[in-house]
Design a protein around this motif. Structure first.
Motif, mmCIF file in Angstrom:
data_model
loop_
_atom_site.group_PDB
_atom_site.id
_atom_site.type_symbol
_atom_site.label_atom_id
_atom_site.label_comp_id
_atom_site.label_asym_id
_atom_site.label_seq_id
_atom_site.Cartn_x
_atom_site.Cartn_y
_atom_site.Cartn_z
ATOM 1 N N SER A 122 2.597 -4.267 6.074
ATOM 2 C CA SER A 122 2.445 -5.191 4.957
ATOM 3 C C SER A 122 1.100 -4.993 4.258
ATOM 4 C CB SER A 122 2.568 -6.633 5.460
ATOM 5 O OG SER A 122 2.401 -7.553 4.400
ATOM 6 N N ALA A 123 0.050 -4.818 5.049
ATOM 7 C CA ALA A 123 -1.278 -4.588 4.480
ATOM 8 C C ALA A 123 -1.329 -3.254 3.741
ATOM 9 C CB ALA A 123 -2.333 -4.618 5.586
ATOM 10 N N LEU A 124 -0.669 -2.247 4.286
ATOM 11 C CA LEU A 124 -0.638 -0.931 3.637
ATOM 12 C C LEU A 124 0.143 -0.982 2.328
ATOM 13 C CD1 LEU A 124 -0.068 1.239 6.830
ATOM 14 C CD2 LEU A 124 -2.104 1.284 5.371
ATOM 15 N N LEU A 125 1.188 -1.782 2.288
ATOM 16 C CA LEU A 125 1.935 -1.979 1.042
ATOM 17 C C LEU A 125 1.047 -2.641 -0.014
ATOM 18 C CD1 LEU A 125 5.562 -3.241 1.835
ATOM 19 C CD2 LEU A 125 4.898 -1.134 0.675
ATOM 20 N N ASP A 126 0.270 -3.631 0.405
ATOM 21 C CA ASP A 126 -0.631 -4.315 -0.519
ATOM 22 C C ASP A 126 -1.655 -3.342 -1.101
ATOM 23 O OD1 ASP A 126 0.669 -6.700 -0.096
ATOM 24 O OD2 ASP A 126 -0.800 -7.462 1.354
ATOM 25 N N GLU A 127 -2.208 -2.474 -0.238
ATOM 26 C CA GLU A 127 -3.195 -1.499 -0.703
ATOM 27 C C GLU A 127 -2.550 -0.498 -1.650
ATOM 28 O OE1 GLU A 127 -6.901 0.445 -1.080
ATOM 29 O OE2 GLU A 127 -6.275 -1.571 -0.458
ATOM 30 N N ARG A 128 -1.322 -0.115 -1.361
ATOM 31 C CA ARG A 128 -0.583 0.783 -2.253
ATOM 32 C C ARG A 128 -0.450 0.156 -3.632
ATOM 33 N NH1 ARG A 128 4.602 1.883 -3.989
ATOM 34 N NH2 ARG A 128 5.181 4.098 -4.004
ATOM 35 N N GLN A 129 -0.145 -1.133 -3.673
ATOM 36 C CA GLN A 129 0.017 -1.821 -4.942
ATOM 37 C C GLN A 129 -1.315 -1.939 -5.686
ATOM 38 O OE1 GLN A 129 2.987 -2.732 -6.131
ATOM 39 N NE2 GLN A 129 2.046 -3.423 -8.048
ATOM 40 N N THR A 131 -3.826 0.021 -5.702
ATOM 41 C CA THR A 131 -4.366 1.296 -6.188
ATOM 42 C C THR A 131 -3.400 2.026 -7.116
ATOM 43 O OG1 THR A 131 -3.520 2.460 -4.230
ATOM 44 C CG2 THR A 131 -5.762 1.579 -4.103
ATOM 45 N N ALA A 132 -2.356 1.348 -7.554
ATOM 46 C CA ALA A 132 -1.296 2.014 -8.328
ATOM 47 C C ALA A 132 -1.799 2.672 -9.607
ATOM 48 C CB ALA A 132 -0.186 1.019 -8.657
ATOM 49 N N ASP A 133 -2.888 2.162 -10.158
ATOM 50 C CA ASP A 133 -3.396 2.716 -11.417
ATOM 51 C C ASP A 133 -4.496 3.755 -11.223
ATOM 52 O OD1 ASP A 133 -1.688 1.088 -12.912
ATOM 53 O OD2 ASP A 133 -3.117 -0.581 -12.897
ATOM 54 N N GLU A 134 -4.788 4.109 -9.977
ATOM 55 C CA GLU A 134 -5.833 5.086 -9.690
ATOM 56 C C GLU A 134 -5.215 6.224 -8.877
ATOM 57 O OE1 GLU A 134 -9.619 3.135 -8.422
ATOM 58 O OE2 GLU A 134 -8.344 1.354 -8.425
ATOM 59 N N ASP A 140 -3.878 8.431 -1.477
ATOM 60 C CA ASP A 140 -4.362 8.157 -0.122
ATOM 61 C C ASP A 140 -3.687 6.919 0.464
ATOM 62 O OD1 ASP A 140 -6.067 10.326 -0.286
ATOM 63 O OD2 ASP A 140 -7.781 9.143 -0.949
ATOM 64 N N ALA A 141 -3.550 5.885 -0.365
ATOM 65 C CA ALA A 141 -2.939 4.643 0.111
ATOM 66 C C ALA A 141 -1.459 4.831 0.431
ATOM 67 C CB ALA A 141 -3.115 3.542 -0.942
ATOM 68 N N ASP A 142 -0.766 5.575 -0.420
ATOM 69 C CA ASP A 142 0.659 5.797 -0.193
ATOM 70 C C ASP A 142 0.888 6.639 1.063
ATOM 71 O OD1 ASP A 142 3.429 5.491 -1.211
ATOM 72 O OD2 ASP A 142 3.343 7.664 -1.375
ATOM 73 N N LEU A 143 0.075 7.676 1.221
ATOM 74 C CA LEU A 143 0.211 8.516 2.409
ATOM 75 C C LEU A 143 -0.121 7.721 3.672
ATOM 76 C CD1 LEU A 143 0.991 11.343 3.237
ATOM 77 C CD2 LEU A 143 -1.398 12.036 3.005
ATOM 78 N N VAL A 179 4.891 12.615 -13.628
ATOM 79 C CA VAL A 179 6.363 12.569 -13.663
ATOM 80 C C VAL A 179 6.913 11.655 -12.571
ATOM 81 C CG1 VAL A 179 6.560 14.869 -14.662
ATOM 82 C CG2 VAL A 179 6.623 14.612 -12.177
ATOM 83 N N HIS A 180 6.017 11.102 -11.764
ATOM 84 C CA HIS A 180 6.460 10.263 -10.653
ATOM 85 C C HIS A 180 5.533 9.053 -10.545
ATOM 86 C CE1 HIS A 180 8.467 9.256 -6.935
ATOM 87 N NE2 HIS A 180 7.333 9.234 -6.277
ATOM 88 N N PRO A 181 5.652 8.076 -11.453
ATOM 89 C CA PRO A 181 4.779 6.905 -11.417
ATOM 90 C C PRO A 181 4.994 6.076 -10.153
ATOM 91 C CG PRO A 181 6.584 6.575 -12.964
ATOM 92 C CD PRO A 181 6.640 8.018 -12.547
ATOM 93 N N PRO A 182 3.946 5.443 -9.639
ATOM 94 C CA PRO A 182 4.058 4.649 -8.406
ATOM 95 C C PRO A 182 5.154 3.590 -8.463
ATOM 96 C CG PRO A 182 1.761 4.978 -8.974
ATOM 97 C CD PRO A 182 2.562 5.519 -10.126
#
Length: 225
Positions: A122-129, A131-134, A140-143, A179-182
């Motif tokens: 859940s925390a990793l999902l939050d970080e992914r969200q 950083t979506a614009d960077e 790094d967050a998605d991986l 070509v692959h937006p978050p």
């Protein structure tokens, strides 16, 4: 302070920095010391430090991120070159392995996950969200999220296998940027966590295939002339 001889300051600085990375003192994904810190550690001038960093950047071992610093991207020249210049055919081969490992990981995670795993995901999902614009931070967050999914399977061999393809997997983020937006796979990522929480193997695998197949489509799209 580490002091190097003037007549070979550049080469010795380069070798010393390679050693810190190869031995794991500076881990993949971590920021290395700043230029002033390296100058103090090595006892050399700024130009020497910059030349060493430039060399390690050119082979893909280091990555300079504006405003953030210099980060370790790979432990060796071979890994760095693979991460930076992996051919599309090789990228697709790696992706097939990732697809097999990750779909099995989400299936196993459904039966083995702990409450701590769910909190971590859940925390990793939050970080992914966040950083979506960077692009670089998002990669790094998605991986990190996908690593978390694999860890939730609690199979150390599976974790080791996945770690073995991290460098070329990281390269796909740069390759498919634009070509692959978050946002394209946000729902799939949340669905994976929800399915793991519910211990629903079929739903977890479907959700994982949702984002994995979209990545595959993006690789094909980005490779078109």
């Amino acid at each position: 302070m580490t002091v190097v001889r003037r007549e070979s300051a550049y080469q010795q600085s380069l070798d010393w920095m390679r050693g810190r990375i190869a031995e794991g003192d500076w881990k993949v994904g971590e920021r290395i010391p700043t230029e002033p810190e390296l100058m103090t550690l090595l006892g050399v001038g700024r130009n020497t430090v910059r030349e060493a960093i430039k060399t390690l950047t050119s082979t893909g071992i280091l990555e300079i991120r504006r405003g953030s610093g210099t980060f370790v991207r790979a432990r060796t020249d071979i890994g760095g070159l693979l991460g930076r210049q992996v051919a599309v055919a090789e990228m697709l081969n790696v992706f097939e392995v990732r697809r097999a490992l990750e779909t099995e990981a989400v299936r196993l995670a459904c039966g083995r996950r702990t409450d701590d795993d769910l909190r971590s995901l859940s925390a990793l999902l939050d970080e992914r969200q966040r950083t979506a614009d960077e692009a670089s931070r998002f990669a790094d967050a998605d991986l990190a999220f996908h690593l978390g999914v694999v860890e939730a399977a609690h199979n150390p061999v599976l974790s080791d296998l996945f770690a073995g393809i991290l460098e070329p997997t990281r390269a796909t983020y740069d390759f498919t940027e634009g070509v692959h937006p978050p946002s394209l796979t946000t729902d799939d990522h949340h669905a994976v966590v929800d399915a793991i929480a519910a211990r629903d193997e079929d739903a977890a695998v479907r959700a994982a295939l949702g984002y994995l197949d979209r990545v595959l489509d993006a690789v094909h799209q980005a490779s078109r002339p």
